[in-house]
Motif scaffolding. Structure first.
Motif, PDB file in Angstrom:
ATOM      1  N   MET A   1       0.834  -1.178   0.000  1.00 54.32           N
ATOM      2  CA  MET A   1       0.000   0.000   0.000  1.00 54.32           C
ATOM      3  C   MET A   1       0.881   1.244   0.000  1.00 54.32           C
ATOM      4  N   LYS A   2       0.513   2.222  -0.803  1.00 53.42           N
ATOM      5  CA  LYS A   2       1.268   3.463  -0.878  1.00 53.42           C
ATOM      6  C   LYS A   2       0.982   4.325   0.359  1.00 53.42           C
ATOM      7  N   PRO A   3       2.016   4.819   1.031  1.00 54.34           N
ATOM      8  CA  PRO A   3       1.791   5.662   2.209  1.00 54.34           C
ATOM      9  C   PRO A   3       1.236   7.025   1.810  1.00 54.34           C
ATOM     10  N   SER A   4       0.525   7.654   2.738  1.00 53.16           N
ATOM     11  CA  SER A   4      -0.010   8.988   2.500  1.00 53.16           C
ATOM     12  C   SER A   4       0.133   9.820   3.768  1.00 53.16           C
ATOM     13  N   ILE A   5       0.207  11.131   3.603  1.00 52.35           N
ATOM     14  CA  ILE A   5       0.361  12.048   4.730  1.00 52.35           C
ATOM     15  C   ILE A   5      -0.846  11.918   5.662  1.00 52.35           C
ATOM     16  N   GLY A   6      -0.565  11.849   6.950  1.00 55.56           N
ATOM     17  CA  GLY A   6      -1.605  11.734   7.967  1.00 55.56           C
ATOM     18  C   GLY A   6      -1.935  10.316   8.364  1.00 55.56           C
ATOM     19  N   ARG A   7      -1.418   9.326   7.668  1.00 54.63           N
ATOM     20  CA  ARG A   7      -1.704   7.926   7.983  1.00 54.63           C
ATOM     21  C   ARG A   7      -0.978   7.513   9.262  1.00 54.63           C
ATOM     22  N   ILE A   8      -1.696   6.810  10.130  1.00 56.89           N
ATOM     23  CA  ILE A   8      -1.110   6.253  11.340  1.00 56.89           C
ATOM     24  C   ILE A   8      -0.443   4.940  10.977  1.00 56.89           C
ATOM     25  N   VAL A   9       0.811   4.772  11.397  1.00 60.35           N
ATOM     26  CA  VAL A   9       1.578   3.565  11.103  1.00 60.35           C
ATOM     27  C   VAL A   9       2.299   3.107  12.366  1.00 60.35           C
ATOM     28  N   HIS A  10       2.933   1.956  12.294  1.00 64.46           N
ATOM     29  CA  HIS A  10       3.786   1.466  13.374  1.00 64.46           C
ATOM     30  C   HIS A  10       5.239   1.666  12.985  1.00 64.46           C
ATOM     31  N   TYR A  11       6.057   2.072  13.964  1.00 62.68           N
ATOM     32  CA  TYR A  11       7.493   2.262  13.775  1.00 62.68           C
ATOM     33  C   TYR A  11       8.204   1.354  14.769  1.00 62.68           C
ATOM     34  N   LYS A  12       9.160   0.589  14.301  1.00 61.03           N
ATOM     35  CA  LYS A  12       9.920  -0.300  15.194  1.00 61.03           C
ATOM     36  C   LYS A  12      11.242   0.378  15.537  1.00 61.03           C
ATOM     37  N   ASP A  13      11.485   0.601  16.840  1.00 66.54           N
ATOM     38  CA  ASP A  13      12.721   1.265  17.248  1.00 66.54           C
ATOM     39  C   ASP A  13      13.881   0.277  17.287  1.00 66.54           C
ATOM     40  N   THR A  14      15.049   0.760  17.678  1.00 68.45           N
ATOM     41  CA  THR A  14      16.252  -0.073  17.677  1.00 68.45           C
ATOM     42  C   THR A  14      16.208  -1.178  18.724  1.00 68.45           C
ATOM     43  N   GLU A  15      15.330  -1.053  19.734  1.00 66.47           N
ATOM     44  CA  GLU A  15      15.180  -2.080  20.766  1.00 66.47           C
ATOM     45  C   GLU A  15      14.094  -3.098  20.405  1.00 66.47           C
ATOM     46  N   GLY A  16      13.471  -2.928  19.243  1.00 70.42           N
ATOM     47  CA  GLY A  16      12.429  -3.850  18.804  1.00 70.42           C
ATOM     48  C   GLY A  16      11.031  -3.497  19.271  1.00 70.42           C
ATOM     49  N   LYS A  17      10.881  -2.360  19.971  1.00 66.02           N
ATOM     50  CA  LYS A  17       9.553  -1.935  20.423  1.00 66.02           C
ATOM     51  C   LYS A  17       8.782  -1.336  19.251  1.00 66.02           C
ATOM     52  N   THR A  18       7.500  -1.641  19.186  1.00 65.43           N
ATOM     53  CA  THR A  18       6.623  -1.060  18.176  1.00 65.43           C
ATOM     54  C   THR A  18       5.977   0.185  18.761  1.00 65.43           C
ATOM     55  N   LEU A  19       6.122   1.304  18.057  1.00 73.05           N
ATOM     56  CA  LEU A  19       5.625   2.590  18.527  1.00 73.05           C
ATOM     57  C   LEU A  19       4.635   3.174  17.525  1.00 73.05           C
ATOM     58  N   ALA A  20       3.712   4.001  18.008  1.00 72.69           N
ATOM     59  CA  ALA A  20       2.766   4.690  17.140  1.00 72.69           C
ATOM     60  C   ALA A  20       3.478   5.821  16.402  1.00 72.69           C
ATOM     61  N   ALA A  21       3.126   6.008  15.133  1.00 76.83           N
ATOM     62  CA  ALA A  21       3.741   7.066  14.337  1.00 76.83           C
ATOM     63  C   ALA A  21       2.737   7.592  13.320  1.00 76.83           C
ATOM     64  N   MET A  22       3.013   8.793  12.816  1.00 77.06           N
ATOM     65  CA  MET A  22       2.191   9.389  11.768  1.00 77.06           C
ATOM     66  C   MET A  22       3.090   9.827  10.621  1.00 77.06           C
ATOM     67  N   VAL A  23       2.660   9.540   9.409  1.00 72.38           N
ATOM     68  CA  VAL A  23       3.397   9.962   8.219  1.00 72.38           C
ATOM     69  C   VAL A  23       3.219  11.467   8.046  1.00 72.38           C
ATOM     70  N   VAL A  24       4.328  12.210   7.998  1.00 69.72           N
ATOM     71  CA  VAL A  24       4.269  13.663   7.817  1.00 69.72           C
ATOM     72  C   VAL A  24       4.817  14.099   6.459  1.00 69.72           C
ATOM     73  N   HIS A  25       5.505  13.194   5.757  1.00 67.57           N
ATOM     74  CA  HIS A  25       6.018  13.496   4.417  1.00 67.57           C
ATOM     75  C   HIS A  25       6.275  12.178   3.691  1.00 67.57           C
TER      76      HIS A  25
END
Length: 66
Positions: A1-25
């Motif tokens: 799926m193509k990302p779009s501005i404002g979409r809520i996604v998951h981001y995995k940090d360097t410790e393997g934790k899944t964090l909430a994120a928003m696409v801004v660009h």
């Protein structure tokens, strides 16, 4: 799926934790590379640039459907 501005996604940090994120660009010259605003488990916000889609560390992905 193509990302779009404002979409809520998951981001995995360097410790393997899944964090909430928003696409801004969305970088128009690449496939799936975006800039994100990310919130850690304490609600602290930080930004991360040029993030690729995937399941690894420092990558973003769509949340699973339940």
């Amino acid at each position: 799926m193509k990302p779009s501005i404002g979409r809520i996604v998951h981001y995995k940090d360097t410790e393997g934790k899944t964090l909430a994120a928003m696409v801004v660009h969305v970088n128009p010259d690449t496939e799936g590379m975006v800039n994100l605003t990310v919130w850690n488990e304490f609600g602290k916000q930080f930004n991360t640039l040029n993030v690729h889609q995937g399941d690894g560390a420092k990558q973003w992905n769509l949340p699973p459907r339940v």
